[in-house]
Design a protein around this motif. Structure first.
Motif, PDB file in Angstrom:
ATOM      1  N   ASP A  85      -3.564  -4.239  29.785  1.00  0.00           N
ATOM      2  CA  ASP A  85      -3.140  -3.142  30.646  1.00  0.00           C
ATOM      3  C   ASP A  85      -3.641  -1.824  30.076  1.00  0.00           C
ATOM      4  O   ASP A  85      -3.962  -1.721  28.885  1.00  0.00           O
ATOM      5  CB  ASP A  85      -1.611  -3.127  30.736  1.00  0.00           C
ATOM      6  CG  ASP A  85      -1.095  -2.559  32.046  1.00  0.00           C
ATOM      7  OD1 ASP A  85      -1.882  -1.900  32.756  1.00  0.00           O
ATOM      8  OD2 ASP A  85       0.098  -2.763  32.351  1.00  0.00           O
ATOM      9  N   GLU A  86      -3.676  -0.817  30.942  1.00  0.00           N
ATOM     10  CA  GLU A  86      -4.033   0.537  30.535  1.00  0.00           C
ATOM     11  C   GLU A  86      -2.852   1.194  29.822  1.00  0.00           C
ATOM     12  O   GLU A  86      -1.688   0.864  30.090  1.00  0.00           O
ATOM     13  CB  GLU A  86      -4.381   1.368  31.775  1.00  0.00           C
ATOM     14  CG  GLU A  86      -5.538   0.835  32.596  1.00  0.00           C
ATOM     15  CD  GLU A  86      -6.878   1.290  32.062  1.00  0.00           C
ATOM     16  OE1 GLU A  86      -6.891   2.011  31.042  1.00  0.00           O
ATOM     17  OE2 GLU A  86      -7.900   0.928  32.655  1.00  0.00           O
ATOM     18  N   TYR A 101      -0.370   4.164  24.048  1.00  0.00           N
ATOM     19  CA  TYR A 101       0.291   2.923  24.448  1.00  0.00           C
ATOM     20  C   TYR A 101       1.791   2.954  24.156  1.00  0.00           C
ATOM     21  O   TYR A 101       2.600   2.485  24.958  1.00  0.00           O
ATOM     22  CB  TYR A 101      -0.329   1.732  23.722  1.00  0.00           C
ATOM     23  CG  TYR A 101      -1.491   1.109  24.443  1.00  0.00           C
ATOM     24  CD1 TYR A 101      -1.316   0.459  25.656  1.00  0.00           C
ATOM     25  CD2 TYR A 101      -2.772   1.162  23.906  1.00  0.00           C
ATOM     26  CE1 TYR A 101      -2.378  -0.120  26.323  1.00  0.00           C
ATOM     27  CE2 TYR A 101      -3.845   0.584  24.567  1.00  0.00           C
ATOM     28  CZ  TYR A 101      -3.638  -0.061  25.775  1.00  0.00           C
ATOM     29  OH  TYR A 101      -4.689  -0.633  26.437  1.00  0.00           O
ATOM     30  N   ARG A 120     -11.204  -3.820  30.786  1.00  0.00           N
ATOM     31  CA  ARG A 120     -10.353  -3.362  31.899  1.00  0.00           C
ATOM     32  C   ARG A 120     -10.665  -4.128  33.184  1.00  0.00           C
ATOM     33  O   ARG A 120     -10.679  -3.570  34.276  1.00  0.00           O
ATOM     34  CB  ARG A 120     -10.508  -1.853  32.103  1.00  0.00           C
ATOM     35  CG  ARG A 120      -9.944  -1.043  30.941  1.00  0.00           C
ATOM     36  CD  ARG A 120     -10.269   0.440  31.047  1.00  0.00           C
ATOM     37  NE  ARG A 120      -9.473   1.220  30.109  1.00  0.00           N
ATOM     38  CZ  ARG A 120      -9.736   1.333  28.809  1.00  0.00           C
ATOM     39  NH1 ARG A 120     -10.782   0.703  28.289  1.00  0.00           N
ATOM     40  NH2 ARG A 120      -8.953   2.052  28.021  1.00  0.00           N
ATOM     41  N   ASP A 124      -5.466   4.177  22.601  1.00  0.00           N
ATOM     42  CA  ASP A 124      -6.706   3.468  22.907  1.00  0.00           C
ATOM     43  C   ASP A 124      -7.898   4.303  22.449  1.00  0.00           C
ATOM     44  O   ASP A 124      -7.736   5.340  21.779  1.00  0.00           O
ATOM     45  CB  ASP A 124      -6.781   3.091  24.384  1.00  0.00           C
ATOM     46  CG  ASP A 124      -7.077   4.277  25.302  1.00  0.00           C
ATOM     47  OD1 ASP A 124      -7.137   5.440  24.820  1.00  0.00           O
ATOM     48  OD2 ASP A 124      -7.241   4.050  26.517  1.00  0.00           O
TER      49      ASP A 124
END
Length: 255
Positions: free
Chosen positions: A108-109, A71, A12, A65
């Protein structure tokens, strides 16, 4: 039930920030894909960071995740930061070799927290396999492996490049029809990504090295129309007779 999907470790800590948008798909084997509605046959491999696949009791599939954050769900739209890269171990370790041009990587988160309910299965047709390189318009051309640091012949061939019906590149000069044997090359029909032409891959870059109708000046050497290169020309360009061949040792014929 969870299952393995292509992934990579991400701390991250930033990465590529191009916009990755489309819909989430899965192959029959559970490998993730990015596709655009109406272009399901042009799906690309898709890799999320720190990811696991999950199949719900109603058959819906999704990607989460390591914390269970979501996601995306099969058949539903998604939008993330990321980019396009050459096929690499993050894909091949789980899903095997891929002969297409690129893999989409997400940096990306997850956009959603853990799902409190089971998402619905797709309500429209979704792709279940990735297209091959041929499906995407790529085809084999006469070529050879070459690193520019190795050097090579330095004779010069100038002229306008034309393409035969086989998709092979030739130059007609003073009544002599010369077939181009280009380094690290593959052809593209021009019906998906990029224009029609022949592309060469060098360290760090892929360039269009032969373009129909373009004037070019190639460094390299003439070759008799016999031997291994001629045999490869005859196999890949059977409807494209030439007087001789020119083996190109050049990474910038447009200068």
């Amino acid at each position: 039930m969870t299952f393995d999907v292509p992934t990579y470790e991400w701390g991250r800590d930033g990465g590529m920030d191009a916009g990755v948008t489309g819909h989430l798909g899965f192959t029959d084997e559970g490998c993730t894909m990015l596709y655009q509605p109406g272009q399901e046959d042009k799906a690309l491999p898709l890799v999320f960071p720190n990811a696991t696949g999950i199949r719900y009791s109603n058959g819906a599939r999704a990607v989460i995740d390591e914390h269970g954050d979501l996601y995306g769900v099969e058949g539903q739209p998604l939008s993330y930061a990321g980019g396009w890269v050459d096929p690499n171990e993050s894909w091949t370790a789980t899903c095997g070799a891929y002969d297409g041009p690129e893999v989409v990587m997400v940096n990306d988160e997850p956009a959603h927290g853990p799902s409190a309910t089971e998402p619905a299965p797709p309500d429209a047709a979704v792709p279940t396999r990735l297209p091959t390189a041929a499906d995407l318009g790529w085809y084999d051309v006469p070529t050879f492996v070459w690193d520019p640091e190795q050097g090579g012949d330095a004779a010069l061939l100038e002229g306008r490049v034309t393409f035969t019906d086989d998709g092979c590149a030739v130059i007609n000069h003073d009544g002599v029809r010369t077939g181009l044997v280009l380094p690290n090359a593959r052809g593209h029909r021009g019906d998906h990504q990029g224009g029609a032409g022949i592309y060469a891959t060098f360290p760090e870059v892929e360039i269009m090295i032969a373009e129909p109708g373009a004037d070019a000046a190639y460094g390299g050497g003439s070759r008799a129309n016999s031997g291994e290169l001629a045999d490869e020309w005859a196999r890949l360009c059977p409807g494209s007779p030439v007087d001789n061949l020119f083996q190109v040792y050049d990474e910038d014929p447009w200068q």
